[in-house]
Design a protein around this motif. Structure first.
Motif, PDB file in Angstrom:
ATOM      1  N   VAL A   1       0.858  -1.185   0.000  1.00  0.00           N
ATOM      2  CA  VAL A   1       0.000   0.000   0.000  1.00  0.00           C
ATOM      3  C   VAL A   1       0.892   1.231   0.000  1.00  0.00           C
ATOM      4  N   VAL A   2       0.712   2.092  -0.990  1.00  0.00           N
ATOM      5  CA  VAL A   2       1.501   3.311  -1.136  1.00  0.00           C
ATOM      6  C   VAL A   2       0.623   4.510  -0.791  1.00  0.00           C
ATOM      7  N   GLY A   3       1.195   5.458  -0.017  1.00  0.00           N
ATOM      8  CA  GLY A   3       0.469   6.677   0.312  1.00  0.00           C
ATOM      9  C   GLY A   3      -0.462   6.551   1.500  1.00  0.00           C
ATOM     10  N   ALA A   4      -0.243   5.547   2.327  1.00  0.00           N
ATOM     11  CA  ALA A   4      -1.135   5.309   3.463  1.00  0.00           C
ATOM     12  C   ALA A   4      -0.341   5.328   4.767  1.00  0.00           C
ATOM     13  N   SER A   5      -1.061   5.526   5.842  1.00  0.00           N
ATOM     14  CA  SER A   5      -0.490   5.443   7.182  1.00  0.00           C
ATOM     15  C   SER A   5      -1.154   4.289   7.917  1.00  0.00           C
ATOM     16  N   PRO A   6      -0.548   3.815   9.013  1.00  0.00           N
ATOM     17  CA  PRO A   6      -1.191   2.744   9.790  1.00  0.00           C
ATOM     18  C   PRO A   6      -2.597   3.122  10.243  1.00  0.00           C
ATOM     19  N   GLU A   7      -2.774   4.375  10.607  1.00  0.00           N
ATOM     20  CA  GLU A   7      -4.088   4.804  11.088  1.00  0.00           C
ATOM     21  C   GLU A   7      -5.143   4.714   9.992  1.00  0.00           C
ATOM     22  N   MET A   8      -4.754   5.017   8.751  1.00  0.00           N
ATOM     23  CA  MET A   8      -5.702   4.944   7.634  1.00  0.00           C
ATOM     24  C   MET A   8      -6.170   3.517   7.424  1.00  0.00           C
ATOM     25  N   LEU A   9      -5.250   2.532   7.578  1.00  0.00           N
ATOM     26  CA  LEU A   9      -5.633   1.137   7.362  1.00  0.00           C
ATOM     27  C   LEU A   9      -6.488   0.610   8.513  1.00  0.00           C
ATOM     28  N   THR A  10      -6.118   0.931   9.736  1.00  0.00           N
ATOM     29  CA  THR A  10      -6.911   0.428  10.868  1.00  0.00           C
ATOM     30  C   THR A  10      -8.313   1.023  10.845  1.00  0.00           C
ATOM     31  N   THR A  11      -8.432   2.261  10.378  1.00  0.00           N
ATOM     32  CA  THR A  11      -9.750   2.880  10.265  1.00  0.00           C
ATOM     33  C   THR A  11     -10.642   2.099   9.307  1.00  0.00           C
ATOM     34  N   GLN A  12     -10.020   1.480   8.282  1.00  0.00           N
ATOM     35  CA  GLN A  12     -10.784   0.710   7.301  1.00  0.00           C
ATOM     36  C   GLN A  12     -10.974  -0.746   7.727  1.00  0.00           C
ATOM     37  N   GLY A  13     -10.555  -1.098   8.938  1.00  0.00           N
ATOM     38  CA  GLY A  13     -10.792  -2.444   9.441  1.00  0.00           C
ATOM     39  C   GLY A  13      -9.652  -3.409   9.273  1.00  0.00           C
ATOM     40  N   PHE A  14      -8.515  -2.938   8.744  1.00  0.00           N
ATOM     41  CA  PHE A  14      -7.350  -3.815   8.611  1.00  0.00           C
ATOM     42  C   PHE A  14      -6.789  -4.146   9.993  1.00  0.00           C
ATOM     43  N   ILE A  15      -6.259  -5.358  10.129  1.00  0.00           N
ATOM     44  CA  ILE A  15      -5.789  -5.850  11.428  1.00  0.00           C
ATOM     45  C   ILE A  15      -4.266  -5.832  11.457  1.00  0.00           C
ATOM     46  N   PRO A  16      -3.644  -5.044  12.337  1.00  0.00           N
ATOM     47  CA  PRO A  16      -2.176  -5.001  12.379  1.00  0.00           C
ATOM     48  C   PRO A  16      -1.593  -6.300  12.939  1.00  0.00           C
ATOM     49  N   VAL A  17      -0.556  -6.831  12.254  1.00  0.00           N
ATOM     50  CA  VAL A  17       0.100  -8.068  12.702  1.00  0.00           C
ATOM     51  C   VAL A  17       1.613  -7.953  12.700  1.00  0.00           C
ATOM     52  N   GLY A  18       2.175  -6.966  12.026  1.00  0.00           N
ATOM     53  CA  GLY A  18       3.626  -6.858  11.938  1.00  0.00           C
ATOM     54  C   GLY A  18       4.242  -6.345  13.226  1.00  0.00           C
ATOM     55  N   ARG A  19       5.335  -6.958  13.630  1.00  0.00           N
ATOM     56  CA  ARG A  19       6.045  -6.497  14.819  1.00  0.00           C
ATOM     57  C   ARG A  19       7.194  -5.573  14.441  1.00  0.00           C
ATOM     58  N   ASP A  20       7.919  -5.900  13.365  1.00  0.00           N
ATOM     59  CA  ASP A  20       9.084  -5.117  12.960  1.00  0.00           C
ATOM     60  C   ASP A  20       8.697  -3.927  12.073  1.00  0.00           C
ATOM     61  N   PHE A  21       7.654  -4.070  11.298  1.00  0.00           N
ATOM     62  CA  PHE A  21       7.196  -3.001  10.424  1.00  0.00           C
ATOM     63  C   PHE A  21       5.699  -3.219  10.164  1.00  0.00           C
ATOM     64  N   PRO A  22       4.999  -2.184   9.723  1.00  0.00           N
ATOM     65  CA  PRO A  22       3.538  -2.269   9.630  1.00  0.00           C
ATOM     66  C   PRO A  22       3.050  -3.234   8.540  1.00  0.00           C
ATOM     67  N   VAL A  23       2.504  -4.352   8.966  1.00  0.00           N
ATOM     68  CA  VAL A  23       1.844  -5.307   8.090  1.00  0.00           C
ATOM     69  C   VAL A  23       0.438  -5.521   8.645  1.00  0.00           C
ATOM     70  N   PHE A  24      -0.531  -5.643   7.743  1.00  0.00           N
ATOM     71  CA  PHE A  24      -1.921  -5.738   8.151  1.00  0.00           C
ATOM     72  C   PHE A  24      -2.609  -6.874   7.411  1.00  0.00           C
ATOM     73  N   LEU A  25      -3.616  -7.454   8.040  1.00  0.00           N
ATOM     74  CA  LEU A  25      -4.457  -8.441   7.390  1.00  0.00           C
ATOM     75  C   LEU A  25      -5.733  -7.776   6.913  1.00  0.00           C
ATOM     76  N   HIS A  26      -6.123  -8.081   5.673  1.00  0.00           N
ATOM     77  CA  HIS A  26      -7.368  -7.556   5.125  1.00  0.00           C
ATOM     78  C   HIS A  26      -8.536  -8.088   5.955  1.00  0.00           C
ATOM     79  N   PRO A  27      -9.505  -7.256   6.286  1.00  0.00           N
ATOM     80  CA  PRO A  27     -10.599  -7.710   7.155  1.00  0.00           C
ATOM     81  C   PRO A  27     -11.438  -8.839   6.571  1.00  0.00           C
ATOM     82  N   ASP A  28     -11.442  -8.985   5.239  1.00  0.00           N
ATOM     83  CA  ASP A  28     -12.256 -10.036   4.615  1.00  0.00           C
ATOM     84  C   ASP A  28     -11.415 -11.193   4.093  1.00  0.00           C
ATOM     85  N   THR A  29     -10.383 -10.888   3.278  1.00  0.00           N
ATOM     86  CA  THR A  29      -9.604 -11.958   2.636  1.00  0.00           C
ATOM     87  C   THR A  29      -8.500 -12.511   3.527  1.00  0.00           C
ATOM     88  N   ARG A  30      -8.101 -11.762   4.568  1.00  0.00           N
ATOM     89  CA  ARG A  30      -6.983 -12.117   5.453  1.00  0.00           C
ATOM     90  C   ARG A  30      -5.647 -12.169   4.713  1.00  0.00           C
TER      91      ARG A  30
END
Length: 413
Positions: free
Chosen positions: A26-55
């Motif tokens: 994802v280019v041009g986004a911040s962690p807050e923008m993704l969590t607002t859309q329901g993405f689930i943070p899983v990365g410990r070393d850098f921001p990685v997220f799981l899609h709320p539907d497809t995972r």
């Protein structure tokens, strides 16, 4: 905010090669923008997220900077101004540094599509040398795509060799080495993984017990290929033909380690190599934190593969001890993996690749004879405790005597 399909899915889609996982940047986004859309943070070393539907995994575009030795010696930078090209530049191989936009258009700033066409595994940039895991990953990709004609680009192999010479691979943690080895053993041509590590010198650092086998001779009448290291690779090739079991393939890789400890004065004979190999198998398994099932099978194959080859010569009492040592009555799947490993060893010799291996069927039949003994019949005779076990063994040996007599002994192949 723009989303791109990246990495292996793009590569294998262009190759027409099967894939199941999809990774996104994802280019041009911040962690807050993704969590607002329901993405689930899983990365410990850098921001990685799981899609709320497809995972499926979505990572923010990032750059990285080397700050210390080894795989973990990096700091990562993510921001809305990090570009897709900057993110792709940090990847290992050009064929993994391609992306696809939401319209299906290919974005290929580093020539990955051409390297796919040329069947070359080539590093993206000099930053490749900062991460020692990439030595293992390139060797694994070489094993995966060998059947398609892929080879490691000469300049990449040179860089891998330099990384080894500089001691970078010495900082690899055992868990990561094992993870890559296990995955490589599951590839179509696992032998190429070992070949590639040896070509850049990494095998001597990561699996010195295997590397030592190269140059150790064997008796030519039994091993026309002579070299024990070559025999190990040929056996691994046969294991890949016989079974998808990574446990069996690992056992085959380690089955002759004892020959590397034979005194040179005794070459090309290797009497007692089975017992000598046990300590070496244990050393490898401890160093790499190998799972117990893998370690157990590797130990069994190292200690008893020559028993299997001589199966039709074994006395009933010896057969029964073998079954007990292998825990064949309680773990039939592990026993089958043992037989397949021994067959790979027997076929892993020049000129023996298509030779039948009747010893395996002989041992399968012998085990069935023992399994046919009904414990209730033994118990009905009044035996209990230790006496019950002794009576059970007597009956099993009696059945094995009958089984042996009903089969032509002949000469084992």
């Amino acid at each position: 905010m723009d989303t791109y399909l990246v990495g292996g899915a793009v590569r294998d889609k262009l190759l027409g090669y099967p894939f199941t996982e999809k990774d996104w940047v994802v280019v041009g986004a911040s962690p807050e923008m993704l969590t607002t859309q329901g993405f689930i943070p899983v990365g410990r070393d850098f921001p990685v997220f799981l899609h709320p539907d497809t995972r499926e995994e979505y990572a923010l575009a990032r750059t990285e900077r080397k700050t210390g030795p080894g795989y973990a010696g990096f700091t990562f930078h993510t921001a809305t101004d990090v570009t897709l090209e900057q993110d792709l530049e940090r990847r290992d191989l050009t064929i993994n540094a391609m992306a696809e936009d939401q319209d299906g258009q290919l974005i290929d700033p580093y020539g990955g599509a051409q390297d796919l066409a040329d069947k070359q595994l080539r590093h993206v940039s000099p930053a490749f040398a900062e991460d020692p895991v990439r030595v293992l990953r390139v060797a694994r990709f070489a094993a995966r795509y060998h059947h398609l004609g892929f080879t490691i680009a000469p300049e990449t192999l040179t860089l891998m060799r330099t990384m080894v010479d500089n001691g970078e691979v010495d900082h690899l943690v055992s868990e990561r080495v094992w993870k890559e080895l296990e995955r490589a053993l599951g590839e179509r041509s696992p032998r190429v993984f070992i070949d590639s590590l040896r070509a850049c010198g990494a095998l001597a650092r990561l699996l010195p017990e295997v590397d030592t086998l190269f140059g150790v001779p064997q008796r030519a009448e039994h091993h026309p290929e002579v070299d024990t290291g070559l025999h190990t690779l040929l056996s691994l090739e046969q294991a890949a033909r016989l079974t998808p079991s990574t446990e069996a393939r690992f056992a085959v890789l380690l089955h002759d380690l004892g020959k590397g400890a034979t005194p040179e004065a005794e070459w090309p004979r290797h009497i007692g190599h089975e017992q000598r190999g046990l300590a070496l198998v244990d050393t490898v398994c401890r160093r790499l934190a190998v799972p117990k099932d893998y370690a157990r099978l590797a130990r069994h194959v190292a200690e008893y593969h020559t028993h299997c080859h001589r199966a039709r010569e074994l006395k009933p009492s010896t057969l029964l001890r073998l079954f007990k040592a292998l825990d064949a009555f309680r773990k039939p799947d592990a026993f089958e993996a043992f037989l397949l490993s021994c067959e790979a060893d027997a076929r892993g010799r020049t000129g023996f690749e298509e030779r039948d291996y009747p010893q395996a069927d002989y041992l399968r039949g012998a085990l069935r004879c023992c399994q046919a003994v009904d414990n209730r019949d033994i118990a009905a005779q009044g035996f209990t405790g230790k006496a019950f076990g002794e009576a059970l063994d007597r009956e099993r040996q009696h059945r094995l005597h009958q089984y042996r007599a009903s089969h032509s002994l002949g000469e084992p192949q």
